[in-house]
Design a protein around this motif. Sequence first.
Motif, PDB file in Angstrom:
ATOM      1  N   GLN A 111       0.831  -1.197   0.000  1.00 12.03           N
ATOM      2  CA  GLN A 111       0.000   0.000   0.000  1.00 12.03           C
ATOM      3  C   GLN A 111       0.871   1.254   0.000  1.00 12.03           C
ATOM      4  N   ALA A 171       2.558   1.506  -3.407  1.00 12.36           N
ATOM      5  CA  ALA A 171       1.669   1.981  -4.468  1.00 12.36           C
ATOM      6  C   ALA A 171       1.461   3.477  -4.329  1.00 12.36           C
ATOM      7  N   LEU A 193       2.743   6.612  -6.863  1.00 15.28           N
ATOM      8  CA  LEU A 193       1.859   7.606  -7.473  1.00 15.28           C
ATOM      9  C   LEU A 193       2.356   9.023  -7.221  1.00 15.28           C
ATOM     10  N   GLN A 213      -6.514   2.480   6.921  1.00 19.10           N
ATOM     11  CA  GLN A 213      -6.560   1.019   6.945  1.00 19.10           C
ATOM     12  C   GLN A 213      -6.140   0.480   8.304  1.00 19.10           C
ATOM     13  N   ARG A 243     -15.414  -0.460   5.950  1.00 17.49           N
ATOM     14  CA  ARG A 243     -15.886  -0.340   4.574  1.00 17.49           C
ATOM     15  C   ARG A 243     -14.805  -0.813   3.606  1.00 17.49           C
ATOM     16  N   GLY A 244     -15.250  -1.591   2.648  1.00 22.51           N
ATOM     17  CA  GLY A 244     -14.306  -2.104   1.667  1.00 22.51           C
ATOM     18  C   GLY A 244     -13.547  -3.335   2.138  1.00 22.51           C
ATOM     19  N   PHE A 280       1.438  -3.226 -10.193  1.00 26.88           N
ATOM     20  CA  PHE A 280       2.078  -4.278  -9.402  1.00 26.88           C
ATOM     21  C   PHE A 280       1.450  -5.639  -9.673  1.00 26.88           C
ATOM     22  N   ARG A 324       0.505  -7.700  -7.462  1.00 26.03           N
ATOM     23  CA  ARG A 324      -0.635  -7.925  -6.563  1.00 26.03           C
ATOM     24  C   ARG A 324      -1.527  -6.690  -6.490  1.00 26.03           C
ATOM     25  N   ASN A 368      -2.326  -3.982  -5.452  1.00 28.67           N
ATOM     26  CA  ASN A 368      -2.139  -2.944  -4.438  1.00 28.67           C
ATOM     27  C   ASN A 368      -3.121  -1.791  -4.583  1.00 28.67           C
ATOM     28  N   LEU A 369      -4.369  -2.123  -4.896  1.00 25.66           N
ATOM     29  CA  LEU A 369      -5.392  -1.070  -4.853  1.00 25.66           C
ATOM     30  C   LEU A 369      -5.615  -0.695  -3.391  1.00 25.66           C
ATOM     31  N   PHE A 370      -6.122   0.526  -3.175  1.00 20.59           N
ATOM     32  CA  PHE A 370      -6.426   0.948  -1.809  1.00 20.59           C
ATOM     33  C   PHE A 370      -7.782   0.360  -1.423  1.00 20.59           C
ATOM     34  N   PRO A 371      -7.808  -0.576  -0.471  1.00 25.82           N
ATOM     35  CA  PRO A 371      -9.036  -1.339  -0.229  1.00 25.82           C
ATOM     36  C   PRO A 371     -10.151  -0.523   0.416  1.00 25.82           C
ATOM     37  N   HIS A 372      -9.803   0.614   1.013  1.00 26.02           N
ATOM     38  CA  HIS A 372     -10.834   1.399   1.688  1.00 26.02           C
ATOM     39  C   HIS A 372     -11.458   2.430   0.765  1.00 26.02           C
ATOM     40  N   MET A 373     -11.105   2.356  -0.513  1.00 26.32           N
ATOM     41  CA  MET A 373     -11.674   3.300  -1.474  1.00 26.32           C
ATOM     42  C   MET A 373     -12.314   2.522  -2.610  1.00 26.32           C
ATOM     43  N   TYR A 379     -15.893  -1.553  -4.271  1.00 26.84           N
ATOM     44  CA  TYR A 379     -14.632  -1.632  -3.546  1.00 26.84           C
ATOM     45  C   TYR A 379     -13.798  -2.759  -4.157  1.00 26.84           C
ATOM     46  N   THR A 419     -12.453  -5.378  -3.029  1.00 27.15           N
ATOM     47  CA  THR A 419     -12.830  -6.752  -2.686  1.00 27.15           C
ATOM     48  C   THR A 419     -14.042  -7.221  -3.479  1.00 27.15           C
ATOM     49  N   GLN A 462     -10.275  -7.407 -12.927  1.00 25.84           N
ATOM     50  CA  GLN A 462     -10.874  -6.069 -12.831  1.00 25.84           C
ATOM     51  C   GLN A 462     -10.029  -5.180 -11.934  1.00 25.84           C
ATOM     52  N   ARG A 464      -7.108  -3.902 -13.814  1.00 27.73           N
ATOM     53  CA  ARG A 464      -7.448  -2.850 -14.776  1.00 27.73           C
ATOM     54  C   ARG A 464      -7.700  -1.524 -14.063  1.00 27.73           C
ATOM     55  N   ARG A 513      -5.643   3.785 -12.448  1.00 27.58           N
ATOM     56  CA  ARG A 513      -5.130   4.629 -11.372  1.00 27.58           C
ATOM     57  C   ARG A 513      -3.771   5.222 -11.757  1.00 27.58           C
ATOM     58  N   ALA A 514      -2.918   4.394 -12.364  1.00 30.81           N
ATOM     59  CA  ALA A 514      -1.602   4.885 -12.775  1.00 30.81           C
ATOM     60  C   ALA A 514      -1.742   5.896 -13.911  1.00 30.81           C
TER      61      ALA A 514
END
Lengths: 314, 263
Positions: free
Chosen positions: A185, A188, A192, A207, A283-284, B106, B108, B110-115, B156, B158, B164, B167, B172-173
């Motif tokens: 995290q 990433a 950015l 998180q 959430r998420g 990446f 894996r 590495n998306l931000f899971p809370h968004m 989200y 998850t 997906q 992608r 994001r990049a």
Amino acid sequence: MTADIDKTAGPESTPPAGPEAIKAIPVRHYGRYISAVAAIAIFVSIVYAFAQGQINWDAIPEYFFDDRILKGVGQTMLLTVLSMVIGIVGGVVLAVMRLSKNPVTSSIAWFYIWFFRGTPVLVQLVVWFNLGLVFEYINLGFVYKDYWSSFMTPLLTALLGLGLNEAAYMAEICRAGLLSVDEGQTEASHALGMSHSKTLRRIVIPQAMRVIVPPTGNEVINMLKTTSLVSVVQFSELFRYAQDIGQSSGAPVEMYFLAAAWYLVLTSVLSVGQYYVERYYARGSSRSLPATPLQKIRANLLSLSNRSGGGAKA
Amino acid sequence: MTSKVTKADSGTPMVKAEGVHKSFGPVEVLKGIDLEVKPGEVFCLIGPSGSGKSTFLRCINHLEKVNAGRLYVDGELVGYRQKGDKLYELKDSEVALKRRDIGMVFQRFNLFPHMTALENVMEAPVQVKGVSRAQARERAGQLLERVGLADKAGNYPTQLSGGQQQRVAIARALAMDPKLMLFDEPTSALDPELVGDVLDVMRDLAESGMTMVVVTHEMGFAREVGDSLVFMDEGVVVESGHPRDVLTNPQHERTQSFLSKVL
Ligand SMILES: Nc1ncnc2c1ncn2[C@@H]1O[C@H](COP(=O)(O)OP(=O)(O)O)[C@@H](O)[C@H]1O
Ligand SMILES: [Mg+2]
């Protein structure tokens, strides 16, 4: 290779018409009945013993909403909230410091935690109260200058004593939370072009909250109860007012019961609050969030009315 | 290296590595990498696991510090400033500034899971570039559409399949309008049937002229889309050339044995 993956609709959504529903006799849990009866019996006998005791129960409702008690409740809550704010902010800062690559920063944090966790909070409170013996004046240059004793009001003493001690505990909780967030995290976020502080604030801390909130709820409840110690620095809150009333009204024990009841009410309210905070930070994290108690009740009512409605039509 | 121009030839290479060394403690992972990525080129990096591909990619946007040698992105030294014959380390904020122009995808995700997917794509433009939320949202919507996920904006991570998620990570990049995109085995964590969608997006990106450095095990993609290919083993470049040549007619014994295992 198509751009869209449309999962073909799974198995038929209509229920199978075939086999008959199973009607079996469920396992009987006799142990549960026996333990429930025993628990109720013990509870009743305890209540009975207290009801028979030399206690003037009427004094409790009489003073429950007494102005002084309400003021005490307000002071207790104020102290809890402010001390926790100091504790949480301090804790986050200390946790980040401890995880820092800079050895000076991380040693300072380590030392702070070592000191404040290693001494009783009651002792810390008394030391803050008596610090006027060491520092006669407080001197912030042109900004502020005063006698230490008039600067250190009981509220400030209580806040420093409780808040700084709490920060040491919160630091460890926050550190565990920060460490629980996958390094990918941070990577990433850095990739950015986000700065360290933005990465912390926007990506890592939100998180980490999932891990931080449950033990913090515990800390808040602990703090609420620990505020009853601050009478040693001449700050009056719920416990102190209850004690005062007890002495003047000749019902000291009753007032302790009253205070206990108020603490229970407050901790219950806090527990509910914790539930919603946890839900917010979840959430998420899972495919669907657990229903809130309100939603559960509504769903139950709906299913009840549906069932009865269906029955009426049939 | 002779310059065999494939696409654009604007002089400065997008990435230039000269004797890049990288060690983790006593272990030397990169042992002098020399290569050049031209603007607009799709540059594929293949090699066995542990050969240092990811490490090299991470050096390009300074997630790892190079120990020796020189690494340039678009003519500028990565991570340092040269004054005379002295090197000065860049401040974190200066490094961050350079990373804006380099997108990274990446293995894996590495998306931000809370968004949500949309928020993931909006985050950096808003936080780093100071783009207004409305503008960022509109752009993010367009990017999600471009990667075929317009209808998943509110989901989200998850709630998305691996393909997906990857992608979304590409979108994001792209939201930072990078001049260079780094892909570290973008399809290795995916179920086979989801790989195609991600490769399609990457192919589309290549056709739009994006400079891409792609670590991959998808030899089909390398052959069809790649302009150059490098085979790395044990921290050195063993063989390089046009993907068709290297893949169909490898000169080195190590390349041959690797390809015989993966093809
Ligand atoms: N942060 C690190 N600390 C120590 N060793 C590392 C680190 N990152 C990678 N390595 C080592 O460097 C070598 C090359 O890793 P990597 O670049 O990930 O290879 P590849 O991507 O080609 O599979 C591996 O042996 C790995 O164990
Ligand atoms: Mg790798």
